[in-house]
Design an enzyme around this catalytic site. Sequence first.
Site, PDB file in Angstrom:
ATOM      1  N   ASP A 162       1.059  -1.079  -0.229  1.00  0.00           N
ATOM      2  CA  ASP A 162       0.138   0.219  -0.103  1.00  0.00           C
ATOM      3  C   ASP A 162       1.055   1.250   0.072  1.00  0.00           C
ATOM      4  OD1 ASP A 162      -1.668  -2.231   0.720  1.00  0.00           O
ATOM      5  OD2 ASP A 162      -2.829  -0.826   1.945  1.00  0.00           O
ATOM      6  N   LYS A 230      -7.442   3.279  -2.791  1.00  0.00           N
ATOM      7  CA  LYS A 230      -7.607   3.290  -1.239  1.00  0.00           C
ATOM      8  C   LYS A 230      -7.808   4.612  -0.810  1.00  0.00           C
ATOM      9  CE  LYS A 230      -5.075   1.852   2.811  1.00  0.00           C
ATOM     10  NZ  LYS A 230      -3.948   1.327   3.473  1.00  0.00           N
ATOM     11  N   LYS A 266     -10.262   0.075  -1.783  1.00  0.00           N
ATOM     12  CA  LYS A 266     -10.051  -0.240  -0.310  1.00  0.00           C
ATOM     13  C   LYS A 266     -10.504   0.788   0.388  1.00  0.00           C
ATOM     14  CE  LYS A 266      -6.329  -1.595   3.162  1.00  0.00           C
ATOM     15  NZ  LYS A 266      -5.085  -2.229   3.363  1.00  0.00           N
TER      16      LYS A 266
HETATM   17  O1  LIG Z   1      -5.334   1.244   6.487  1.00  0.00           O
HETATM   18  C1  LIG Z   1      -5.646   1.344   7.309  1.00  0.00           C
HETATM   19  C2  LIG Z   1      -6.044   2.385   8.189  1.00  0.00           C
HETATM   20  O2  LIG Z   1      -4.694   2.709   8.951  1.00  0.00           O
HETATM   21  C3  LIG Z   1      -6.941   1.854   9.469  1.00  0.00           C
HETATM   22  O3  LIG Z   1      -7.396   2.964  10.355  1.00  0.00           O
HETATM   23  P1  LIG Z   1      -8.346   2.902  11.436  1.00  0.00           P
HETATM   24  O4  LIG Z   1      -7.338   2.258  12.513  1.00  0.00           O
HETATM   25  O5  LIG Z   1      -9.196   3.994  11.404  1.00  0.00           O
HETATM   26  O6  LIG Z   1      -9.190   1.259  11.441  1.00  0.00           O
END
Ligand SMILES: O=C[C@H](O)COP(=O)(O)O
Length: 317
Positions: A162, A230, A266
């Site tokens: 990513d 994403k 995503k």
């Molecule tokens: O890519 C994923 C994110 O960093 C997750 O974020 P979150 O901790 O708000 O679910």
Amino acid sequence: MTDLTTVLETSHRLLDGPPTEARLHELIDGVPHVAPEELEPWVSAQLAQARPPVDLAGLGVLTGLIDLTSLAPDDTPERVRDLVARAVRPAGETADAVALPPTAAVCLHADFVAPARQALDAADAPVALAAVAGGFPHGRSPLAAKVAEVRHAIDCGADEIDIVIDRGALVSGRLADVHAWVFDARRLVERGDGSRALLKVILETGELPSYDLMLAGAFLALLGGADFVKTSTGKGRRGATPEAAAVLLQAVAHWEAETGQPRGVKIAGGVRTVDQAAGYVRLARTLLGDDAISPARLRFGASGLLDDVVRRLDPLR
Ligand SMILES: O=C[C@H](O)COP(=O)(O)O
């Protein structure tokens, strides 16, 4: 999976030549404009029709879309191993463990790929290993450092990478720079044995000033060879929103209409409840079709969503 030659040929066909600044601007100008006054009520109407899953099968489908994420500054190898164990057996060591499938992936900082690879190989479960790399979360490292980080993650066994786009370039209209970094990364995810990792490209939609810019960034990422676009890093001022997700889904739908190539979205950052996720699933189903509700096309990058899924198992036990 689209190979590198197809990425190049598709780009050449859509641009009618190499990715020059002028040709990229022409292409992006031809992508249908997003009118906020139409998008926002449409999204609200879609969300009103979303139905959160209430049975094991539905909660299982949702679990299988999650990239279970830990991107904390104080992560440790032990925490990474716990995360992997959770991804493999989301409902824990109980009879209900059979009720939930593994998550689609775990998503970690690049320096934790090696211990995560070890733990996943030992578990022998179908969970992909995703790493954020390339100067996450801002992408503002020198190119050589970004390249080295992506390569490190691949060499340590990442299945998915990513990266974040060059947001400064996008906002200031340097589209060739946005495209070039994505294409560089797309080349970097190739492995020596002819296989490759998936590439997900983060727009950080919460920091972009318009839906049109989100759409442009997403389309440029797809043109550069992204497998997924994403929404967010989870580290910006705002994470995913249904409107931003709808714009990225529209970009993917437009890409598929133009090229015949399915790609994924995503949704990440602040997705903590099954109800929220159900709204996003509704948007994906409407814009990409029923077949898109699979980990090949739709993911939730989330640290807390699985907790709510597991909580909702209680009344079903
Ligand atoms: O890519 C994923 C994110 O960093 C997750 O974020 P979150 O901790 O708000 O679910």
